[in-house]
Design an enzyme around this catalytic site. Sequence first.
Site, PDB file in Angstrom:
ATOM      1  N   SER A 567       8.998   7.879  54.557  1.00  0.00           N
ATOM      2  CA  SER A 567       9.996   6.874  54.229  1.00  0.00           C
ATOM      3  C   SER A 567       9.287   5.625  53.698  1.00  0.00           C
ATOM      4  O   SER A 567       8.603   5.695  52.692  1.00  0.00           O
ATOM      5  CB  SER A 567      10.868   6.582  55.448  1.00  0.00           C
ATOM      6  OG  SER A 567      12.031   5.892  55.075  1.00  0.00           O
ATOM      7  N   ASP A 653      19.661  13.001  51.060  1.00  0.00           N
ATOM      8  CA  ASP A 653      19.149  11.773  51.665  1.00  0.00           C
ATOM      9  C   ASP A 653      19.873  10.567  51.072  1.00  0.00           C
ATOM     10  O   ASP A 653      19.907  10.394  49.846  1.00  0.00           O
ATOM     11  CB  ASP A 653      17.649  11.679  51.400  1.00  0.00           C
ATOM     12  CG  ASP A 653      16.945  10.647  52.261  1.00  0.00           C
ATOM     13  OD1 ASP A 653      17.619   9.718  52.753  1.00  0.00           O
ATOM     14  OD2 ASP A 653      15.725  10.760  52.441  1.00  0.00           O
ATOM     15  N   HIS A 694      17.842  12.433  55.180  1.00  0.00           N
ATOM     16  CA  HIS A 694      16.623  11.682  55.471  1.00  0.00           C
ATOM     17  C   HIS A 694      15.867  12.259  56.660  1.00  0.00           C
ATOM     18  O   HIS A 694      14.645  12.192  56.714  1.00  0.00           O
ATOM     19  CB  HIS A 694      16.993  10.222  55.746  1.00  0.00           C
ATOM     20  CG  HIS A 694      15.830   9.287  55.677  1.00  0.00           C
ATOM     21  ND1 HIS A 694      15.151   9.029  54.502  1.00  0.00           N
ATOM     22  CD2 HIS A 694      15.212   8.544  56.633  1.00  0.00           C
ATOM     23  CE1 HIS A 694      14.177   8.153  54.736  1.00  0.00           C
ATOM     24  NE2 HIS A 694      14.194   7.852  56.017  1.00  0.00           N
TER      25      HIS A 694
END
Length: 730
Positions: A567, A653, A694
Amino acid sequence: MDLNPPVAKKKPVTRSFHGRDVVDVYEWLRDKDSPEVHAHLTAENAYTDARTGHLKPLEDAVFDEVKSRILETDLSVPVRSGQWWYFSRTEEGKSYPTMCRIPVDHDAPWTPPEIVPGEPADGEQVMLDCNALAEGEEFFSLGAASLTVDGTLLAYSTDTVGDERFTLRIKDLSSGELLEDVLEGVAYGATWVGDDHLFYQRVDDAWRPHEIWRHRVGTPESEDVCVFREDDEAYWTGVGVTRSERFLLVSTASKTTSETWYLDVSAETGDPEGELTCVRPREKDVQYDVDHVVVGGVDEWLVVREELEGLPNGEVGHCPVGTIDGFTDPSYEVLVPHRDDVRVEGVDCFADHLVLSTRENAIEQLALMDLSDHSGGWGRFEPIRFDEELYSAGTVGNSEWQSPVLRVSYTSYVTPAQVWEIDLRTGERVLRREQTVLGDFDRSRYTASRRWVTASDGARIPVSLVHRTDVDPLEEGATHPVLLYGYGSYEACMDPYFSVFRLSMLDRGVVYAVAHVRGGGEMGRTWYEQGKTLQKMNTFTDFIAVADDLIAAGITSPEKMVAEGGSAGGLLMGAVANMAPDRFAGIEAVVPFVDPLTSILMPELPLTVTEWEEWGDPYHDPAVYDYMAGYAPYENVTAQAYPPILAISGLNDTRVLYVEPTKWIAKLREVAGEVSAAERGSDFLLKTDMTSGHGGVSGRYEKWRQSAFETAWELDRMGATELLDSPGRG
């Protein structure tokens, strides 16, 4: 297999801001619904499968090692709430947990029941079988699981796409029937008030939780009432009830400023349909949280407050409910003053005690205050001590306001997760659970230590090292495989935790290292501030300084070190790949934020406006634009030799869109592919899960398989594919 990598078409699109024109030939890959995009992602997955096919035996070995260490039929520690003990079961062969409960034994009301894994307990009730809910779905995630105080109704929400937008339903646990109430498109979480009012969040088109709604059981969704709306796009909202069940709290906060509203919802004097009252109006760069505590018969706000100027690490104060118009009000008194070297993390409030969480030298500390003397005085915070140098501890599973015991979680790099219970009268500690690690696991075979690295500007960067005891990182003349992990954003702390997957690395001689770089919160608020906005470069140079130190100390070499981050940590990986590609044998970037400037320039995207306080606002500020353009990984790919790179992504995501790693890999191949192949033999690989978001794939077995694939790739790049001979020989 010698397979040519996919080549993305070039379709030039010009981005123009502040007189700067940038031509992006891969922006067309943003069209998620395009068959051409899906075909490209499918081709990327096929290429990755082909190029990593030789790792399948190692992947299978790691998967089998992990599976053999995990007690697949197991249960969590029962947690008391009201007149029930709640717990979850896992069963061998099933991917998801089953949520259960049994009644409290009133002869031993605070002694958790003894329950055998795999065997139903007397009086056990299954509330929710997530395996049944997930049946037939390619993806499944549970959002809310919230019970009324009397334990009659369960509100739960599910996501079967991976975009973190949930459908909420209500189950009557007395009859086992689902009520007709269905709420669509809600955010995480749900909060009950009484037995018929449910408060929940909705998100806007940019996935920002901006509204708090009230639903009354038995009424259609169209009659729900919006009780709070936040129009400022930099703010997110939240809702919850104090542990005392006295007040509903609605919070709204940006990265630097917050505001809280409250409503009396107690059964005696409250009204769940009443009007909210503001605790204290928002003031720029002032953040505060409140919780309810009763001292000397007076309802008090326990306040955790911080200010960027003067109180960056926070203080703890208190004042009577209804009197906190300002922090200079005479009714506001400080309990825990601000310190430059100690960060206040928060306070848990109970009827008879407070639990303070602080952070010092990158380690979280807990302290306890006794409030059982209700004459009106405040006590002192006494520290809760632990033995290891590097550990993580926090309160967990403490739902009851009047509890005579305190539950504390504990883990370290070498100690499996534990749950301790502290008797608040005697101080006696009882171990209620330790994560079971099957096989020949022996924690004495592993060790963890702290190393300090000096950055170019003099900052001292903490680095955690984990390895087998028979592996000496400083052995003269030896270099070791190293996995160097980093994150460094949002004031997030990469605290010690035990990992079964890490054992498969450590048992192959790997030294696992965590670089606690600036931008994280390990060393306090200033540490975070020095790694954000126009100081973001510190995050990247800190990580490189740690890598250089590990090489200079002889702990590892560029041929044996792999970097990993996910991330925002994926942004770190992308920046480091451009700035110091020769330090690493491989780089793994998981759902990586590698095209930040493009994303932050699109206010319509999820998270963008709220992110301006983290990264800066390049949309309106040319200086921020230029600064971000100087480090954005995608924009700074050059014709130099890169190490092999593995990027992991999820099509659905909503936090870091799949398009970012997709464009990044395409550009790496175009700009640096020939140079990298000639000098480093590099592959640039992209693996996109076509059903997840995600958090990656859903289901524990699927997650284990994905992690085994990633671990195998990293081990191969480090040259650490073989297990060490024995615990006694390296």
